[in-house]
Motif scaffolding. Structure first.
Motif, PDB file in Angstrom:
ATOM      1  N   LEU A 130     -11.838 -15.354 -29.106  1.00 43.58           N
ATOM      2  CA  LEU A 130     -12.577 -16.198 -30.039  1.00 43.58           C
ATOM      3  C   LEU A 130     -12.440 -17.660 -29.623  1.00 43.58           C
ATOM      4  O   LEU A 130     -11.427 -18.058 -29.060  1.00 43.58           O
ATOM      5  CB  LEU A 130     -12.032 -16.011 -31.451  1.00 43.58           C
ATOM      6  N   THR A 131     -13.459 -18.447 -29.919  1.00 41.92           N
ATOM      7  CA  THR A 131     -13.399 -19.886 -29.678  1.00 41.92           C
ATOM      8  C   THR A 131     -13.250 -20.581 -31.018  1.00 41.92           C
ATOM      9  O   THR A 131     -14.175 -20.608 -31.823  1.00 41.92           O
ATOM     10  CB  THR A 131     -14.656 -20.395 -28.947  1.00 41.92           C
ATOM     11  N   LEU A 132     -12.046 -21.112 -31.241  1.00 43.59           N
ATOM     12  CA  LEU A 132     -11.727 -21.813 -32.481  1.00 43.59           C
ATOM     13  C   LEU A 132     -11.683 -23.307 -32.206  1.00 43.59           C
ATOM     14  O   LEU A 132     -11.651 -23.740 -31.059  1.00 43.59           O
ATOM     15  CB  LEU A 132     -10.370 -21.341 -33.003  1.00 43.59           C
ATOM     16  N   GLU A 133     -11.643 -24.097 -33.256  1.00 44.64           N
ATOM     17  CA  GLU A 133     -11.524 -25.539 -33.110  1.00 44.64           C
ATOM     18  C   GLU A 133     -10.074 -25.942 -33.315  1.00 44.64           C
ATOM     19  O   GLU A 133      -9.490 -25.686 -34.372  1.00 44.64           O
ATOM     20  CB  GLU A 133     -12.413 -26.247 -34.132  1.00 44.64           C
ATOM     21  N   CYS A 134      -9.496 -26.575 -32.308  1.00 43.01           N
ATOM     22  CA  CYS A 134      -8.112 -27.067 -32.416  1.00 43.01           C
ATOM     23  C   CYS A 134      -8.082 -28.128 -33.514  1.00 43.01           C
ATOM     24  O   CYS A 134      -8.876 -29.066 -33.503  1.00 43.01           O
ATOM     25  CB  CYS A 134      -7.656 -27.667 -31.092  1.00 43.01           C
ATOM     26  N   GLN A 135      -7.175 -27.985 -34.443  1.00 46.37           N
ATOM     27  CA  GLN A 135      -7.094 -28.916 -35.568  1.00 46.37           C
ATOM     28  C   GLN A 135      -6.356 -30.201 -35.209  1.00 46.37           C
ATOM     29  O   GLN A 135      -6.290 -31.114 -36.021  1.00 46.37           O
ATOM     30  CB  GLN A 135      -6.420 -28.237 -36.764  1.00 46.37           C
ATOM     31  N   ARG A 136      -5.844 -30.288 -33.982  1.00 43.30           N
ATOM     32  CA  ARG A 136      -5.188 -31.508 -33.542  1.00 43.30           C
ATOM     33  C   ARG A 136      -6.159 -32.382 -32.755  1.00 43.30           C
ATOM     34  O   ARG A 136      -6.327 -33.553 -33.023  1.00 43.30           O
ATOM     35  CB  ARG A 136      -3.962 -31.164 -32.693  1.00 43.30           C
ATOM     36  N   CYS A 137      -6.849 -31.812 -31.756  1.00 45.03           N
ATOM     37  CA  CYS A 137      -7.733 -32.608 -30.897  1.00 45.03           C
ATOM     38  C   CYS A 137      -9.215 -32.343 -31.147  1.00 45.03           C
ATOM     39  O   CYS A 137     -10.063 -33.018 -30.580  1.00 45.03           O
ATOM     40  CB  CYS A 137      -7.407 -32.353 -29.433  1.00 45.03           C
ATOM     41  N   LEU A 138      -9.529 -31.347 -31.967  1.00 47.75           N
ATOM     42  CA  LEU A 138     -10.899 -30.941 -32.299  1.00 47.75           C
ATOM     43  C   LEU A 138     -11.655 -30.369 -31.111  1.00 47.75           C
ATOM     44  O   LEU A 138     -12.876 -30.256 -31.144  1.00 47.75           O
ATOM     45  CB  LEU A 138     -11.681 -32.097 -32.941  1.00 47.75           C
ATOM     46  N   GLY A 139     -10.925 -29.983 -30.065  1.00 49.11           N
ATOM     47  CA  GLY A 139     -11.535 -29.353 -28.901  1.00 49.11           C
ATOM     48  C   GLY A 139     -11.583 -27.846 -29.051  1.00 49.11           C
ATOM     49  O   GLY A 139     -11.037 -27.259 -29.993  1.00 49.11           O
ATOM     50  N   ALA A 140     -12.235 -27.202 -28.099  1.00 45.25           N
ATOM     51  CA  ALA A 140     -12.356 -25.746 -28.102  1.00 45.25           C
ATOM     52  C   ALA A 140     -11.025 -25.102 -27.745  1.00 45.25           C
ATOM     53  O   ALA A 140     -10.363 -25.506 -26.792  1.00 45.25           O
ATOM     54  CB  ALA A 140     -13.432 -25.308 -27.123  1.00 45.25           C
ATOM     55  N   LEU A 141     -10.635 -24.128 -28.506  1.00 42.36           N
ATOM     56  CA  LEU A 141      -9.392 -23.384 -28.308  1.00 42.36           C
ATOM     57  C   LEU A 141      -9.752 -21.920 -28.099  1.00 42.36           C
ATOM     58  O   LEU A 141     -10.316 -21.277 -28.990  1.00 42.36           O
ATOM     59  CB  LEU A 141      -8.482 -23.543 -29.532  1.00 42.36           C
ATOM     60  N   ARG A 142      -9.460 -21.399 -26.911  1.00 42.24           N
ATOM     61  CA  ARG A 142      -9.703 -19.984 -26.619  1.00 42.24           C
ATOM     62  C   ARG A 142      -8.546 -19.184 -27.211  1.00 42.24           C
ATOM     63  O   ARG A 142      -7.390 -19.442 -26.899  1.00 42.24           O
ATOM     64  CB  ARG A 142      -9.817 -19.751 -25.118  1.00 42.24           C
ATOM     65  N   PHE A 143      -8.863 -18.240 -28.096  1.00 42.46           N
ATOM     66  CA  PHE A 143      -7.838 -17.488 -28.815  1.00 42.46           C
ATOM     67  C   PHE A 143      -8.050 -15.989 -28.577  1.00 42.46           C
ATOM     68  O   PHE A 143      -8.941 -15.377 -29.178  1.00 42.46           O
ATOM     69  CB  PHE A 143      -7.921 -17.812 -30.310  1.00 42.46           C
ATOM     70  N   PRO A 144      -7.241 -15.380 -27.691  1.00 42.57           N
ATOM     71  CA  PRO A 144      -7.399 -13.943 -27.449  1.00 42.57           C
ATOM     72  C   PRO A 144      -6.871 -13.130 -28.630  1.00 42.57           C
ATOM     73  O   PRO A 144      -5.870 -13.482 -29.242  1.00 42.57           O
ATOM     74  CB  PRO A 144      -6.564 -13.696 -26.193  1.00 42.57           C
ATOM     75  N   VAL A 145      -7.576 -12.062 -28.933  1.00 46.88           N
ATOM     76  CA  VAL A 145      -7.179 -11.165 -30.023  1.00 46.88           C
ATOM     77  C   VAL A 145      -7.145  -9.743 -29.487  1.00 46.88           C
ATOM     78  O   VAL A 145      -8.091  -9.289 -28.852  1.00 46.88           O
ATOM     79  CB  VAL A 145      -8.183 -11.227 -31.204  1.00 46.88           C
ATOM     80  N   GLU A 146      -6.040  -9.078 -29.728  1.00 42.39           N
ATOM     81  CA  GLU A 146      -5.932  -7.640 -29.466  1.00 42.39           C
ATOM     82  C   GLU A 146      -5.161  -7.068 -30.637  1.00 42.39           C
ATOM     83  O   GLU A 146      -3.999  -7.397 -30.843  1.00 42.39           O
ATOM     84  CB  GLU A 146      -5.235  -7.359 -28.142  1.00 42.39           C
TER      85      GLU A 146
END
Length: 145
Positions: free
Chosen positions: A38-54
């Motif tokens: 998933l691509t979430l928004e980092c709440q510190r820098c507001l950049g894209a955060l790639r978040f793997p889920v299994e």
């Protein structure tokens, strides 16, 4: 749709595997796993955060809340309404459960300027050594002998 509201980008694919069976008590059961990034928004820098889920999950299909309450605590109920299960919603629920409460990059890769990061966040501190609460009892016991 609920998951989409939590994402920075709503593209990509979700891989899942579902297996249906009956357990010893003859409950209709679904065991599955879901995997994606998933691509979430980092709440510190507001950049894209790639978040793997299994994530693995198991549910037992129930017809009503009374039946759900009678299940053992180790079984998660899945309410079947009007004989229909929405598997898309079930997969979405599992992905929502996997989301972090506050998505943030690790401080060493986050793109936020260092002047906006607190000293506590930048430092990797050693865990505090707490005094053993039973040390006082041990000292008293030694004094008695």
């Amino acid at each position: 749709m609920r998951l989409r509201d939590c994402l920075m980008q709503a593209d990509g694919e979700v891989l899942f595997n579902l297996s249906f069976s009956r357990d010893e008590q003859r409950h209709a059961r679904l065991d599955g796993n879901v995997r994606t990034e998933l691509t979430l928004e980092c709440q510190r820098c507001l950049g894209a955060l790639r978040f793997p889920v299994e994530r693995r999950f198991s549910v037992v299909f129930v017809q009503g809340l009374n039946e759900a309450e009678r299940l053992p605590e180790d079984l998660d109920p899945c309410l079947v309404e009007e004989g229909v299960v929405d598997f898309r919603e079930l997969i979405e629920d599992e992905l929502l459960l996997a989301l972090p409460q506050v998505p943030m990059h690790d401080t060493d890769v986050c793109q936020v300027p260092h002047e906006f990061v607190s000293d506590e966040e930048l430092q990797v501190s050693e865990p505090e050594q707490q005094e053993n609460p039973f040390a006082v009892l041990s000292a008293l016991k030694k004094d008695r002998h």
